[in-house]
Structures are given as C-alpha cells and as structure tokens.
Design an enzyme around this catalytic site. Structure first.
Site, mmCIF file in Angstrom:
data_model
loop_
_atom_site.group_PDB
_atom_site.id
_atom_site.type_symbol
_atom_site.label_atom_id
_atom_site.label_comp_id
_atom_site.label_asym_id
_atom_site.label_seq_id
_atom_site.Cartn_x
_atom_site.Cartn_y
_atom_site.Cartn_z
ATOM 1 N N TYR A 1 0.849 -1.195 0.000
ATOM 2 C CA TYR A 1 0.000 0.000 0.000
ATOM 3 C C TYR A 1 0.884 1.244 0.000
ATOM 4 O O TYR A 1 1.486 1.596 0.998
ATOM 5 C CB TYR A 1 -0.918 0.026 1.223
ATOM 6 C CG TYR A 1 -1.895 -1.128 1.304
ATOM 7 C CD1 TYR A 1 -2.211 -1.897 0.192
ATOM 8 C CD2 TYR A 1 -2.493 -1.468 2.512
ATOM 9 C CE1 TYR A 1 -3.102 -2.956 0.280
ATOM 10 C CE2 TYR A 1 -3.392 -2.522 2.614
ATOM 11 C CZ TYR A 1 -3.688 -3.265 1.496
ATOM 12 O OH TYR A 1 -4.562 -4.311 1.596
ATOM 13 N N HIS B 1 -0.089 -11.949 1.079
ATOM 14 C CA HIS B 1 -1.063 -11.074 0.418
ATOM 15 C C HIS B 1 -1.764 -11.780 -0.745
ATOM 16 O O HIS B 1 -2.980 -11.625 -0.924
ATOM 17 C CB HIS B 1 -0.364 -9.807 -0.081
ATOM 18 C CG HIS B 1 -1.252 -8.624 -0.151
ATOM 19 N ND1 HIS B 1 -0.805 -7.337 -0.007
ATOM 20 C CD2 HIS B 1 -2.586 -8.499 -0.348
ATOM 21 C CE1 HIS B 1 -1.810 -6.479 -0.111
ATOM 22 N NE2 HIS B 1 -2.901 -7.173 -0.331
ATOM 23 N N SER C 1 -13.179 -4.856 1.852
ATOM 24 C CA SER C 1 -14.249 -4.241 1.038
ATOM 25 C C SER C 1 -15.630 -4.698 1.496
ATOM 26 O O SER C 1 -16.466 -5.095 0.675
ATOM 27 C CB SER C 1 -14.049 -4.574 -0.449
ATOM 28 O OG SER C 1 -12.822 -4.076 -0.917
ATOM 29 N N PRO C 2 -15.906 -4.647 2.812
ATOM 30 C CA PRO C 2 -17.202 -5.112 3.306
ATOM 31 C C PRO C 2 -18.366 -4.224 2.874
ATOM 32 O O PRO C 2 -19.516 -4.630 2.977
ATOM 33 C CB PRO C 2 -17.025 -5.076 4.828
ATOM 34 C CG PRO C 2 -16.015 -3.995 5.056
ATOM 35 C CD PRO C 2 -15.057 -4.127 3.901
ATOM 36 N N LEU C 3 -18.045 -3.027 2.366
ATOM 37 C CA LEU C 3 -19.081 -2.116 1.857
ATOM 38 C C LEU C 3 -19.009 -2.003 0.335
ATOM 39 O O LEU C 3 -19.413 -0.992 -0.247
ATOM 40 C CB LEU C 3 -18.931 -0.742 2.511
ATOM 41 C CG LEU C 3 -19.116 -0.730 4.036
ATOM 42 C CD1 LEU C 3 -18.832 0.650 4.612
ATOM 43 C CD2 LEU C 3 -20.515 -1.192 4.409
ATOM 44 N N ARG D 1 -16.459 -1.661 -1.726
ATOM 45 C CA ARG D 1 -15.583 -0.548 -2.136
ATOM 46 C C ARG D 1 -16.345 0.774 -2.171
ATOM 47 O O ARG D 1 -16.120 1.627 -3.029
ATOM 48 C CB ARG D 1 -14.931 -0.841 -3.498
ATOM 49 C CG ARG D 1 -14.104 -2.117 -3.506
ATOM 50 C CD ARG D 1 -13.405 -2.333 -4.828
ATOM 51 N NE ARG D 1 -12.821 -3.660 -4.915
ATOM 52 C CZ ARG D 1 -11.632 -4.030 -4.435
ATOM 53 N NH1 ARG D 1 -10.878 -3.121 -3.845
ATOM 54 N NH2 ARG D 1 -11.198 -5.261 -4.548
ATOM 55 N N GLY D 2 -17.273 0.922 -1.224
ATOM 56 C CA GLY D 2 -18.028 2.161 -1.089
ATOM 57 C C GLY D 2 -19.367 2.162 -1.790
ATOM 58 O O GLY D 2 -20.235 2.987 -1.482
ATOM 59 N N PHE D 3 -19.588 1.237 -2.725
ATOM 60 C CA PHE D 3 -20.817 1.268 -3.512
ATOM 61 C C PHE D 3 -22.051 1.024 -2.659
ATOM 62 O O PHE D 3 -23.106 1.636 -2.868
ATOM 63 C CB PHE D 3 -20.750 0.226 -4.638
ATOM 64 C CG PHE D 3 -21.858 0.364 -5.647
ATOM 65 C CD1 PHE D 3 -21.804 1.366 -6.611
ATOM 66 C CD2 PHE D 3 -22.958 -0.476 -5.625
ATOM 67 C CE1 PHE D 3 -22.831 1.518 -7.540
ATOM 68 C CE2 PHE D 3 -23.986 -0.333 -6.541
ATOM 69 C CZ PHE D 3 -23.926 0.668 -7.508
ATOM 70 N N GLY E 1 -24.215 3.909 -0.934
ATOM 71 C CA GLY E 1 -25.110 4.793 -1.671
ATOM 72 C C GLY E 1 -24.472 6.106 -2.079
ATOM 73 O O GLY E 1 -25.155 7.000 -2.580
#
Length: 331
Positions: free
Chosen positions: A57, A127, A206-208, A210-212, A215
């Site tokens: 990262y 990784h 990415s439990p959300l 990746r933001g999508f 909303g």
C-alpha cells in the site's frame, strides 16, 4: 466496542477493525497526513483495536503512516500487515509481481517491523498466493519468524480451501482475508466450511463493496487513474447504473430498521459468523463513527433472512476484477 476472537488462535480484536489502505493507496489521492493520523487515532478512541495495512500500500508509505499514528497505543492494539508483492520491471516498476520465497518473506518482515515501529508483527498475511513457491515453504518461513518472536500470527489472503489446508498443516493459520459483502458472497461456498472446521478467523475486506453499498457512488461518479475502481468491471458506468438496484434495495431495508446502508451491510456481516471481523476503511471521522455504529445493531433471524434474500435476488452486473487481477486470486 465488543470483542471477537479470530477463530481458535486466541487473537482477540474489536468486532470491527479499520482498513488503512485507502488513506494512502488505491482509492485516489492520499489523505493529508495529519488528517489520516487523526482518523486512525479516533478509531482507537472509539474502541477499535484491529488495524490493517500492507507493504504494497503506497508502496511502503501506508505502513509508515500506521506506525506513526499508532505508536502511542502499543500494547492496546493489533496491527495486521502483508507480504508477497514486489516491484515488477516488466510493468514499469509497479508492484504487481509476486514473491513469497522464504528469504524475501524474512526481509519484508524486518522492514515492516521498522516501518510499523513494533517488536513483533501481530498478524502477517501472505497477500496473494505465489504459485512459484510451495505454500509449505511459505508457512515454514512464517513458523521460523514466530519461533524467533518476530511474528505472532500467520494469515493468508484470497487463498483457496486446498491451499489453506496445506499451509495450516505446517503452521496454524489464524485468519484468512478475502473480499466478502452483501454483493460478493463467494467465500460462503467452500471457504467458510474450511475455516469453521480448522478454527480460522475471517477478515472481510471491502465489506461495503468498495463504497458502492453506502449509496455515495452512482452512475455519474468519476474515478481518477490511481483509484483501483477505475479498472474494475463492476464499477464501469453501465454496471453502476444496473447495480443501483442493490443500493436502492439496501436503502429500503436500512430505513425500515432506522439505520444507514453501511450499518446494515456491516451488521449483516457480523451476524454471519462469530469469527468474522470486517475492516471497513474511510478517510472521514463521521463515516468512521457511522460504521462503528453497526456493532450495536442486533439483527433478528427474520432480518437476516430478509436482507440476504433481497440482495441475493438481484443479479449484480460486472466482474469483480479484470483478468490480470483475477489471476492473482487462488481459486
């Protein structure tokens, strides 16, 4: 903040962790250093004890940031980092090559210890699985590092059930990290039964989505070149337009329960298994506090069934990864 144990390893962490990657890598411009440190330290103040970073990262700069931000909290927190990538001269020096040879693993461990300002790495993940190196050799190298007191727990990321079993036979695996969310449930098929049997914890990245799933991203959103979402098929304009149905449905479910989309998505994950610890990331304090509110939401069996059925009944458009990135997933 409630606590959870990652499988049978004895590694206890907060029920929700914090993914640090996006502060300096992968999601557009890096967050200003002072603000990034503020978010990380606010997470500690709110009870988060589990922080996730990686050598790649940045590369390197995210570990340095995490090391500085968490230096005052040694002994109170758990830091997970990762090895396995290297600069690839065939790709203009980008860190897209893999290297899990034992010698390299040990070199990475020494460097990560310095950047993170710690005496031992709490959780050291491979990784991505390196097909050029037998997984038994990888696990053996970690076993040596554990015996030397430089690593406490062995983790894997995006590994297959077969590979996990082979590694676990040499050095017990404490946690597996893979993508998992309401719109990506692939790990439920073969991975979960394996983890349950072997007593290994699961850390969804990415439990959300990746933001999508929050909303905040629609068909008109734009992603600059350094944002990984600009290269993901699931985030092209047509896919986002088609997948808006997922966001709308989650919004209706959240409104019924007087919560936000993010909170319901995270609460649903927490309710799947007692050994699951999601690591949502954000660069904003108010989003951090919103996410952490999910740990206090109790979903009934009826809630879980309704939410799961509603989302899984929608056909998500777009592949998770382009071909080059998918090849790095050990499935």
């Amino acid at each position: 903040m409630k606590k959870r144990k990652l499988g049978k390893s004895g590694l206890e962490v907060s029920a929700l962790g914090y993914g640090c990657m996006g502060l300096s890598h992968g999601l557009g411009p890096a967050t200003e250093k002072g603000e990034a440190i503020k978010v990380i330290r606010t997470a500690v103040e709110r009870g988060v004890t589990f922080f996730d970073t990686a050598e790649v990262y940045g590369p390197l700069i995210n570990e340095e940031l995490v090391g500085e931000a968490l230096a005052p909290f040694r002994g109170r927190i758990v830091i997970a980092t990762k090895f396995g990538f290297k600069a690839n001269p065939e790709d203009d020096g980008r860190w897209t090559g893999l290297d899990s040879h034992p010698k390299h693993i040990k070199e990475v461990a020494e460097a990560s210890l310095k950047r993170l300002r710690v005496d031992a790495l709490d959780l050291f993940y491979q990784h991505r699985v390196d097909l050029e190196v037998p997984i038994e050799d990888v696990a053996g190298a970690i076993k040596e590092l554990i015996q030397q007191g430089k690593v406490k727990h062995f983790g894997m990321s995006e590994a297959s059930a077969q590979t996990i079993r082979r590694a676990h036979a040499v050095q017990p695996v404490s946690a597996l990290q893979s993508e998992y969310s309401l719109w990506w449930r692939e790990p439920e098929n073969e991975i979960f039964p394996t983890l349950d049997e072997l007593g290994i914890g699961f850390v969804p990245f990415s439990p959300l989505g990746r933001g999508f799933l929050t909303g905040t991203i629609d068909e008109n959103a734009t992603f600059i070149g350094s944002d990984i979402r600009s290269r993901l098929p699931r985030f092209n304009a047509d896919a986002r337009k088609a997948n808006q149905k997922v966001v709308d449905t989650l919004g209706e479910l959240a409104e019924q329960r007087k919560a936000t989309r993010a909170q319901i998505a995270l609460a649903w994950l927490l309710a799947q298994k007692p050994w699951i610890v999601p690591i949502p990331g954000t660069s904003k304090v108010h989003r951090l506090e919103e996410n952490l509110g999910a740990a206090d939401i109790e979903l009934s069996a009826h809630d879980l069934s309704e939410i799961g059925d509603a989302i899984s009944g929608i056909e998500v458009q777009g592949e998770r990864y382009p071909e080059a990135l998918q090849k790095l997933v050990d499935r």
